[in-house]
Design an enzyme around this catalytic site. Structure first.
Site, PDB file in Angstrom:
ATOM      1  N   VAL A  63       0.857  -1.185   0.000  1.00 30.22           N
ATOM      2  CA  VAL A  63       0.000   0.000   0.000  1.00 30.22           C
ATOM      3  C   VAL A  63       0.892   1.233   0.000  1.00 30.22           C
ATOM      4  O   VAL A  63       1.820   1.342   0.801  1.00 30.22           O
ATOM      5  CB  VAL A  63      -0.945   0.015   1.236  1.00 30.22           C
ATOM      6  CG1 VAL A  63      -1.766   1.302   1.269  1.00 30.22           C
ATOM      7  CG2 VAL A  63      -1.864  -1.204   1.234  1.00 30.22           C
ATOM      8  N   ALA A 108       4.549   4.044   2.905  1.00 33.16           N
ATOM      9  CA  ALA A 108       4.090   2.799   2.271  1.00 33.16           C
ATOM     10  C   ALA A 108       4.282   1.668   3.268  1.00 33.16           C
ATOM     11  O   ALA A 108       4.939   1.842   4.299  1.00 33.16           O
ATOM     12  CB  ALA A 108       4.880   2.507   0.998  1.00 33.16           C
ATOM     13  N   LYS A 109       3.699   0.552   2.996  1.00 31.09           N
ATOM     14  CA  LYS A 109       3.992  -0.665   3.761  1.00 31.09           C
ATOM     15  C   LYS A 109       3.627  -1.844   2.882  1.00 31.09           C
ATOM     16  O   LYS A 109       2.778  -1.741   2.004  1.00 31.09           O
ATOM     17  CB  LYS A 109       3.152  -0.702   5.045  1.00 31.09           C
ATOM     18  CG  LYS A 109       3.757  -1.540   6.151  1.00 31.09           C
ATOM     19  CD  LYS A 109       4.988  -0.855   6.702  1.00 31.09           C
ATOM     20  CE  LYS A 109       5.296  -1.161   8.122  1.00 31.09           C
ATOM     21  NZ  LYS A 109       6.078  -0.080   8.738  1.00 31.09           N
ATOM     22  N   GLY A 110       4.293  -2.967   3.144  1.00 30.30           N
ATOM     23  CA  GLY A 110       3.957  -4.192   2.427  1.00 30.30           C
ATOM     24  C   GLY A 110       3.851  -5.321   3.414  1.00 30.30           C
ATOM     25  O   GLY A 110       4.320  -5.216   4.550  1.00 30.30           O
TER      26      GLY A 110
END
Ligand code: GLU
Length: 419
Positions: A63, A108-110
């Protein structure tokens, strides 16, 4: 605004925090969803050939919260509880964190929903490489730069760098941070988050007039953040009396011997069973009387159920989102100095930024330079947050979030709305 896609306890919590601050800042209604809703999210199915020759499909996400200030930045989490909603909340927090400390990034992050402890090294590598392959359209040094988070480490970052570089046909170290130093990682990145947590704790102690000698600390989570924070605090003369991990905790009123504890963790991969401590549960650990409590594990650990019973003077949030807004309201009535997550754990992304800059320039700094620059940025953010909180009579979390959100809001206003 329909939150359905991201609806989850963590995303609701991130939105609740945002709304409270937006009310206080009087951000016009029309600008709120634009600031809040993640710009992009990608869900990928990640098929992995397992050691027994079966194929297992894992769900992966990335995201990107906003693209206003530069590329997006944030870690990758491998954990069984990962959902797109949790990843979205963590991405939003990364946005406010990067803006608070003045980095030219969006958040962001995943994440991949998996239990990395149950995977063999080969399975972990194949999972990481296939997930990276699926992310290729949305990552890159000028687009989105992943880093470690819960359940990932330098080796995982090396595989991401390698997979991306093979696709490009040349080495691209700037696609990911938290890499091994040999592959373009930065000196001091591994220690950065925990070191930053300890630095801010010592600044909080200065502010409150507490001397380090004889003070006690309790740490939830003995991973990369908690273990380095413990060592840095012990060097300042603080006694670490309890620590825990996903399996349980240990307590020793006289202070834990960290060298012996680290040997035990290296041998058994857990703090549990450490001979020089009594076993305690994670719930008991959070309620242990101490001067400094450091949640350095997962979200929503300090809630309305336990916030009134917590017995510390400084709450230093090494984790992202460890305290719910309901718990915040309780803590605000008590005499507890809360160093909010987006400030407290920002040392990690600050040195990630230094790593990215070094990679882009192919010019590397000494560890002393990295630490010096890290402390300078932390000091600036700490003082700005403290000053705003005192001037406006608001909590440190409110002040930190206001500073971060304001910068993103102002940047969006300057860029305007296209078309
Ligand atoms: N995962 C870390 C965080 O939550 C580090 C992110 C980064 O270095 O990009 O801040």
């Amino acid at each position: 605004m329909n939150l359905h896609l991201y609806d989850s306890p963590s995303f609701r919590m991130a939105c609740q925090q945002f709304d409270l601050v937006a009310d206080f800042m009087e951000i016009p209604e029309a600008a709120r969803d634009r600031l809040k809703m993640p710009k992009r999210s990608l869900s990928v199915a990640v098929p992995v050939r397992m050691d027994d020759s079966s194929t297992q499909v894992f769900m992966g996400y990335r995201v990107q919260h906003h693209l206003t200030l530069g590329p997006t930045k944030g870690g990758i989490r491998f954990h069984p509880d990962v959902t797109v909603g949790e990843v979205a909340a963590l991405a939003m927090w990364m946005s406010w964190k990067c803006a608070l400390v003045g980095l030219p990034y969006g958040g962001a992050k995943g994440g991949v929903t998996c239990d990395p402890r149950k995977l063999s090294l080969g399975e972990l590598e194949r999972l990481t490489r296939r997930y990276t392959q699926e992310l290729i359209p949305v990552i890159g040094p000028q687009v989105d730069i992943p880093a470690p988070d819960v359940g990932t480490n330098e080796q995982v970052m090396a595989w991401i760098m390698d997979t991306y570089s093979l696709q490009m046909g040349h080495a691209v170290p700037g696609v990911v941070t938290g890499k091994p130093v040999l592959l373009g990682g930065s000196l001091g990145r591994r220690e950065a988050t925990g070191r930053g947590v300890a630095y801010l704790i010592s600044r909080a102690m200065d502010t409150l007039g507490i001397a380090a000698q004889g003070t006690t600390a309790v740490i939830q989570g003995y991973g990369n953040v908690g273990s380095v924070a413990a060592i840095s605090m012990a060097k300042q003369g603080i006694k670490i009396i309890a620590v825990s991990d996903a399996f349980g905790g240990i307590y020793n009123a006289a202070g834990l011997d960290l060298n012996k504890l680290n040997d035990h963790v290296a041998a058994t991969r857990s703090v549990v069973g450490f001979p020089n401590g009594q076993p305690i549960t994670n719930e008991q650990l959070l309620l242990t009387p101490c001067d400094i409590l450091v949640p350095a594990a997962l979200e929503r650990q300090i809630t309305e159920a336990n916030a009134a019973q917590i017995q510390c003077r400084i709450l230093a949030e090494g984790a992202n989102g460890p305290t719910t807004p309901e718990a915040d309201a309780i803590l605000a009535q008590r005499d507890i100095f809360v160093i909010p997550d987006i400030l407290c754990n920002s040392g990690g992304v600050i040195v990630s930024y230094f790593e990215w800059v070094q990679d882009l320039q192919s010019f590397f700094w000494s560890e002393g330079e990295v630490i010096d620059k890290l402390f300078r940025l932390l000091e600036q953010a700490f003082m700005q947050t403290l000053t705003l909180s005192r001037n406006k009579h608001i909590t440190l979390r409110f002040a930190a979030l206001s500073l971060g959100i304001k910068r993103v809001h102002d940047a969006k206003m300057l860029r305007g709305l296209y078309p």
